[in-house]
Every structure is written in structure tokens, then in C-alpha cells.
Design a protein around this motif. Sequence first.
Motif, mmCIF file in Angstrom:
data_model
loop_
_atom_site.group_PDB
_atom_site.id
_atom_site.type_symbol
_atom_site.label_atom_id
_atom_site.label_comp_id
_atom_site.label_asym_id
_atom_site.label_seq_id
_atom_site.Cartn_x
_atom_site.Cartn_y
_atom_site.Cartn_z
ATOM 1 N N TRP A 205 0.842 -1.197 0.000
ATOM 2 C CA TRP A 205 0.000 0.000 0.000
ATOM 3 C C TRP A 205 0.872 1.241 0.000
ATOM 4 C CZ3 TRP A 205 -3.741 -1.542 4.563
ATOM 5 C CH2 TRP A 205 -4.556 -2.597 4.136
ATOM 6 N N PRO A 206 0.464 2.284 -0.728
ATOM 7 C CA PRO A 206 1.204 3.548 -0.647
ATOM 8 C C PRO A 206 0.989 4.215 0.702
ATOM 9 C CG PRO A 206 -0.747 3.789 -2.014
ATOM 10 C CD PRO A 206 -0.632 2.326 -1.708
ATOM 11 N N GLY A 207 1.918 5.076 1.079
ATOM 12 C CA GLY A 207 1.843 5.722 2.383
ATOM 13 C C GLY A 207 0.727 6.732 2.518
ATOM 14 N N PHE B 153 -7.908 8.767 9.102
ATOM 15 C CA PHE B 153 -6.899 7.982 9.805
ATOM 16 C C PHE B 153 -5.945 7.407 8.766
ATOM 17 C CE2 PHE B 153 -5.078 4.173 11.623
ATOM 18 C CZ PHE B 153 -4.796 4.539 12.924
ATOM 19 N N TYR B 154 -4.685 7.837 8.793
ATOM 20 C CA TYR B 154 -3.703 7.396 7.801
ATOM 21 C C TYR B 154 -3.145 6.031 8.196
ATOM 22 C CZ TYR B 154 -3.845 11.841 5.374
ATOM 23 O OH TYR B 154 -4.262 12.923 4.640
ATOM 24 N N VAL B 155 -3.160 5.127 7.223
ATOM 25 C CA VAL B 155 -2.707 3.758 7.443
ATOM 26 C C VAL B 155 -1.282 3.619 6.917
ATOM 27 C CG1 VAL B 155 -3.170 1.333 6.939
ATOM 28 C CG2 VAL B 155 -5.064 2.932 7.229
ATOM 29 N N PRO B 156 -0.365 3.046 7.703
ATOM 30 C CA PRO B 156 1.012 2.893 7.226
ATOM 31 C C PRO B 156 1.094 1.922 6.056
ATOM 32 C CG PRO B 156 0.688 1.694 9.281
ATOM 33 C CD PRO B 156 -0.554 2.510 9.060
ATOM 34 N N PRO B 157 2.116 2.038 5.208
ATOM 35 C CA PRO B 157 2.276 1.096 4.085
ATOM 36 C C PRO B 157 2.325 -0.341 4.590
ATOM 37 C CG PRO B 157 3.809 2.932 3.889
ATOM 38 C CD PRO B 157 3.192 3.051 5.244
ATOM 39 N N LEU B 158 1.565 -1.207 3.943
ATOM 40 C CA LEU B 158 1.470 -2.603 4.376
ATOM 41 C C LEU B 158 1.919 -3.511 3.238
ATOM 42 C CD1 LEU B 158 0.471 -4.173 6.902
ATOM 43 C CD2 LEU B 158 -1.690 -4.494 5.696
ATOM 44 N N PRO B 159 2.906 -4.373 3.485
ATOM 45 C CA PRO B 159 3.385 -5.278 2.425
ATOM 46 C C PRO B 159 2.312 -6.295 2.040
ATOM 47 C CG PRO B 159 4.973 -5.105 4.239
ATOM 48 C CD PRO B 159 3.701 -4.481 4.710
ATOM 49 N N PRO B 160 2.414 -6.880 0.864
ATOM 50 C CA PRO B 160 1.441 -7.891 0.434
ATOM 51 C C PRO B 160 1.407 -9.074 1.394
ATOM 52 C CG PRO B 160 2.805 -7.180 -1.413
ATOM 53 C CD PRO B 160 3.406 -6.594 -0.180
ATOM 54 N N GLY B 161 0.199 -9.569 1.664
ATOM 55 C CA GLY B 161 0.030 -10.723 2.528
ATOM 56 C C GLY B 161 0.058 -10.426 4.013
ATOM 57 N N GLN B 162 0.282 -9.182 4.387
ATOM 58 C CA GLN B 162 0.352 -8.815 5.799
ATOM 59 C C GLN B 162 -0.968 -8.195 6.245
ATOM 60 O OE1 GLN B 162 3.122 -9.500 7.772
ATOM 61 N NE2 GLN B 162 3.762 -10.603 5.933
ATOM 62 N N SER B 163 -1.215 -8.232 7.556
ATOM 63 C CA SER B 163 -2.414 -7.624 8.133
ATOM 64 C C SER B 163 -2.021 -6.665 9.242
ATOM 65 C CB SER B 163 -3.366 -8.700 8.672
ATOM 66 O OG SER B 163 -2.733 -9.446 9.696
ATOM 67 N N THR B 164 -2.925 -5.769 9.580
ATOM 68 C CA THR B 164 -2.686 -4.791 10.629
ATOM 69 C C THR B 164 -4.006 -4.459 11.309
ATOM 70 O OG1 THR B 164 -1.697 -2.632 11.138
ATOM 71 C CG2 THR B 164 -2.997 -2.789 9.140
ATOM 72 N N THR B 165 -3.930 -4.008 12.547
ATOM 73 C CA THR B 165 -5.111 -3.608 13.300
ATOM 74 C C THR B 165 -5.172 -2.088 13.368
ATOM 75 O OG1 THR B 165 -5.108 -5.634 14.637
ATOM 76 C CG2 THR B 165 -6.335 -3.744 15.498
ATOM 77 N N VAL B 166 -6.285 -1.542 12.946
ATOM 78 C CA VAL B 166 -6.506 -0.103 12.939
ATOM 79 C C VAL B 166 -7.455 0.243 14.076
ATOM 80 C CG1 VAL B 166 -7.422 1.837 11.636
ATOM 81 C CG2 VAL B 166 -6.117 0.061 10.466
#
Length: 216
Positions: free
Chosen positions: A110-112, A129-142
Motif C-alpha cells: 500500500w502507498p503511504g 486515519f492514515y494507514v502505514p504502508p502494508l506489504p502484500p500478505g500482511q495484516s494490521t489492526t486499525v
Amino acid sequence: MDIDGSSIPGEIDQNLLLQFSCMNTTDREELVSQMQRLLGPSLNHNTATFFLDMSNWNLQAAICCYLDYTLPPKLPSMSLKAAQSQETSIGPGSSFEHYWNIANTGAEAWPGSCRIIQAGGEQFGAPPFYVPPLPPGQSTTVTMKLVAPNNPGTHRGYFHLVTDKGDQIGDTLWVEINVESEMTMALVEQLAALPVPSSRLEDSTSQMPSQDDQMC
């Protein structure tokens, strides 16, 4: 976009490239006509001339430039994995937090500049809410800090992950809460503060039969 009846799904069709070998001409009007014939009637004379002139009247380069300019960019991918609110019942105008677990299901990071914005439903006072760049296949909690509406009842709001141009990425996110009136919330707090009565133990000796009963 159709070229002689064939579809171009974002890349130059191989059949199109083969046609360039038969177009060895330096006549500019002919090049304009060939470009219009290949790309369809939606390409007018002035646009074809502009891209040919920009490409030094190279037909293949002009078509590549035109497609790069007109085809929409490929958007990143996102899917929702889980969602949870901090509380099930919230007082009017109270602040609360909501969690989304989202994943990058695409092939590119994802772009920054990606951010989550509210797109509809009941307003929850949510800034972008800006989401940090996330590599493919990774997940994050917002985690977003929201504010409940003032009116009691069930309220739902919708959110999108978008690019810097406002294009939506992936699934629609949502928040659903139940806003209780102040009187109801106060009653719930009072009931919760009451001591829980302990269970009474049965007196086993009092339940035992007498000797006279046993003799009978």
C-alpha cells in the motif's frame, strides 16, 4: 477499449504489436488515421496528433503513451478480517474506540498516502486515519477513536480505505453501536453496583427424617 474487435485489459495486445510491422509510413496524416483506426472512434484527430507529435511520430510509442495516460491505475487490494467495538452499549455523545483488522490481499504494498475516512451512515466525528504502508500478505489492526451520536438507538456508519485521490480500496468497513439514554445507563450502573446475594446452603440435618419416620 476495443482495437479491431479485440479487448485490451491494461496491456498492449500482441495482435496490435504485430500490426505495427505493416505500418511503415512517414506520412503524418496517415499515421493519425492509423492511430484512430487502431484505438477506435473515441480518439479524435487532435488527440491522436498530440500523442504522435509528443512521441516524435512513432506510432507504437504514441499508442503506449495514450494507453498509459487514459487507462485507470491499478488500485491496491484490502479485505476485512475482523472488527470489534470497545463497548456494546454507549452513552449519548460518549467517546469510544473501534478496531478493524485488515489485510493487504494484493501483490503490491500500500502507498503511504492511504487513509480511512467515513463514507456514509451516522456521523461518528471521525477524522481521516492514515494507514502505514502494508506489504502484500500482511495484516494490521486499525484503531479509530469515535464519538457516539446523541440520539438513543442503534447507529451504523460506513468507512472506506482510500488513496490520495479518493479511490476506494477493498471492502467497506462499518461501525454499529447501541446508544442508551442517560437514564438507562445510570440504571445499569446502579444494578451493577448492587451486591450479588450468596446462595443459601441447605441444612442437611433439618432435612433428615426422624427416627419415628424411619421406624414407619
